[in-house]
Design a protein around this motif. Structure first.
Motif, PDB file in Angstrom:
ATOM      1  N   ALA A  28       0.826  -1.204   0.000  1.00 15.45           N
ATOM      2  CA  ALA A  28       0.000   0.000   0.000  1.00 15.45           C
ATOM      3  C   ALA A  28       0.859   1.252   0.000  1.00 15.45           C
ATOM      4  CB  ALA A  28      -0.937  -0.001   1.199  1.00 15.45           C
ATOM      5  N   ARG A  29       2.095   1.187   0.542  1.00 18.18           N
ATOM      6  CA  ARG A  29       3.015   2.315   0.538  1.00 18.18           C
ATOM      7  C   ARG A  29       4.286   1.897  -0.167  1.00 18.18           C
ATOM      8  NH1 ARG A  29       2.742   5.648   6.063  1.00 18.18           N
ATOM      9  NH2 ARG A  29       0.734   4.928   6.723  1.00 18.18           N
ATOM     10  N   PRO A  30       4.815   2.770  -1.039  1.00 25.75           N
ATOM     11  CA  PRO A  30       6.075   2.405  -1.691  1.00 25.75           C
ATOM     12  C   PRO A  30       7.241   2.546  -0.714  1.00 25.75           C
ATOM     13  CG  PRO A  30       5.406   4.613  -2.334  1.00 25.75           C
ATOM     14  CD  PRO A  30       4.296   4.048  -1.478  1.00 25.75           C
ATOM     15  N   GLY A  31       8.241   1.731  -0.868  1.00 23.53           N
ATOM     16  CA  GLY A  31       9.443   1.874  -0.062  1.00 23.53           C
ATOM     17  C   GLY A  31       9.386   1.110   1.241  1.00 23.53           C
ATOM     18  N   LEU A  32      10.297   1.485   2.124  1.00 24.27           N
ATOM     19  CA  LEU A  32      10.414   0.847   3.432  1.00 24.27           C
ATOM     20  C   LEU A  32       9.716   1.688   4.489  1.00 24.27           C
ATOM     21  CD1 LEU A  32      14.232   0.004   3.365  1.00 24.27           C
ATOM     22  CD2 LEU A  32      12.324  -1.530   2.841  1.00 24.27           C
ATOM     23  N   GLU A  33       8.851   1.061   5.244  1.00 21.57           N
ATOM     24  CA  GLU A  33       8.220   1.730   6.377  1.00 21.57           C
ATOM     25  C   GLU A  33       9.037   1.332   7.602  1.00 21.57           C
ATOM     26  OE1 GLU A  33       3.804   2.426   8.262  1.00 21.57           O
ATOM     27  OE2 GLU A  33       4.106   0.786   6.858  1.00 21.57           O
ATOM     28  N   VAL A  34       9.548   2.324   8.329  1.00 22.24           N
ATOM     29  CA  VAL A  34      10.453   2.053   9.442  1.00 22.24           C
ATOM     30  C   VAL A  34      10.018   2.790  10.701  1.00 22.24           C
ATOM     31  CG1 VAL A  34      12.425   1.644   7.924  1.00 22.24           C
ATOM     32  CG2 VAL A  34      12.043   3.939   8.817  1.00 22.24           C
ATOM     33  N   PHE A  35      10.428   2.235  11.829  1.00 19.50           N
ATOM     34  CA  PHE A  35      10.246   2.853  13.127  1.00 19.50           C
ATOM     35  C   PHE A  35      11.624   2.950  13.745  1.00 19.50           C
ATOM     36  CE2 PHE A  35       6.347   0.802  11.966  1.00 19.50           C
ATOM     37  CZ  PHE A  35       5.389   1.752  12.283  1.00 19.50           C
ATOM     38  N   ILE A  36      12.002   4.156  14.147  1.00 21.12           N
ATOM     39  CA  ILE A  36      13.353   4.379  14.650  1.00 21.12           C
ATOM     40  C   ILE A  36      13.273   4.960  16.056  1.00 21.12           C
ATOM     41  CG2 ILE A  36      15.592   5.465  14.217  1.00 21.12           C
ATOM     42  CD1 ILE A  36      14.639   5.933  11.297  1.00 21.12           C
ATOM     43  N   ASP A  37      13.868   4.237  17.013  1.00 19.34           N
ATOM     44  CA  ASP A  37      14.025   4.771  18.368  1.00 19.34           C
ATOM     45  C   ASP A  37      15.249   5.686  18.342  1.00 19.34           C
ATOM     46  OD1 ASP A  37      11.969   3.322  19.848  1.00 19.34           O
ATOM     47  OD2 ASP A  37      13.168   1.536  19.436  1.00 19.34           O
ATOM     48  N   LEU A  38      15.120   6.878  18.931  1.00 18.56           N
ATOM     49  CA  LEU A  38      16.208   7.858  18.940  1.00 18.56           C
ATOM     50  C   LEU A  38      16.583   8.220  20.367  1.00 18.56           C
ATOM     51  CD1 LEU A  38      14.763  10.452  16.373  1.00 18.56           C
ATOM     52  CD2 LEU A  38      16.231   8.494  15.874  1.00 18.56           C
TER      53      LEU A  38
END
Length: 151
Positions: free
Chosen positions: A65-75
């Motif tokens: 449904a979304r192009p590319g990589l969907e990511v979650f980043i802890d900062l």
């Protein structure tokens, strides 16, 4: 890359089919100047292509449904960086890939949600967060799939 380039990327991320006239109006340029900027962003590798999004249920090949990589980043921020400074860097439009950021309790300061075209773009994003937004440490997770759309 200046603020106008970041504004162009933000607008095209939201709607890659914007006519140059409309894009120019939204970012304060003429249609010709907007077109020239887009061509330069493509030549510089900042725009890797344009795509369509097809809901996976309607796609014969199961396209995401979304192009590319969907990511979650802890900062985790550097000790000398305030939460306000991080929020200001995000609000500046310098990180159009970031969809959301939430302040956390625990061992990390923020969780950000982003979409990037590929692993190289993810690497560039993480490096920019560290160099430009005062991030000391990251922990990245990839979304393997998204839930189906609700009716």
């Amino acid at each position: 890359m200046d603020q106008i380039d970041r504004d162009i990327l933000r607008e095209l991320t939201a709607d890659a089919r914007l006519p140059f006239r409309e894009l120019g109006t939204r970012v304060g340029l003429s249609a010709n100047a907007a077109a020239a900027r887009v061509r330069r962003l493509e030549a510089d590798g900042e725009i890797l292509g344009f795509t369509i999004r097809v809901p996976a249920a309607d796609s014969p090949v199961g396209a995401p449904a979304r192009p590319g990589l969907e990511v979650f980043i802890d900062l985790r921020l550097r000790p000398d960086v305030t939460y306000e400074a991080f929020a200001a860097s995000r609000a500046s439009g310098a990180f159009p890939e970031l969809l959301d950021a939430v302040h956390l309790t625990g061992s990390y300061d923020y969780l950000v949600h982003a979409v990037v075209p590929d692993a190289a773009a993810l690497d560039r994003l993480v490096r920019r967060l560290k160099s430009d937004a005062g991030v000391a440490q990251t922990f990245t997770r990839l979304a393997m799939r998204t839930p189906p759309p609700t009716s």
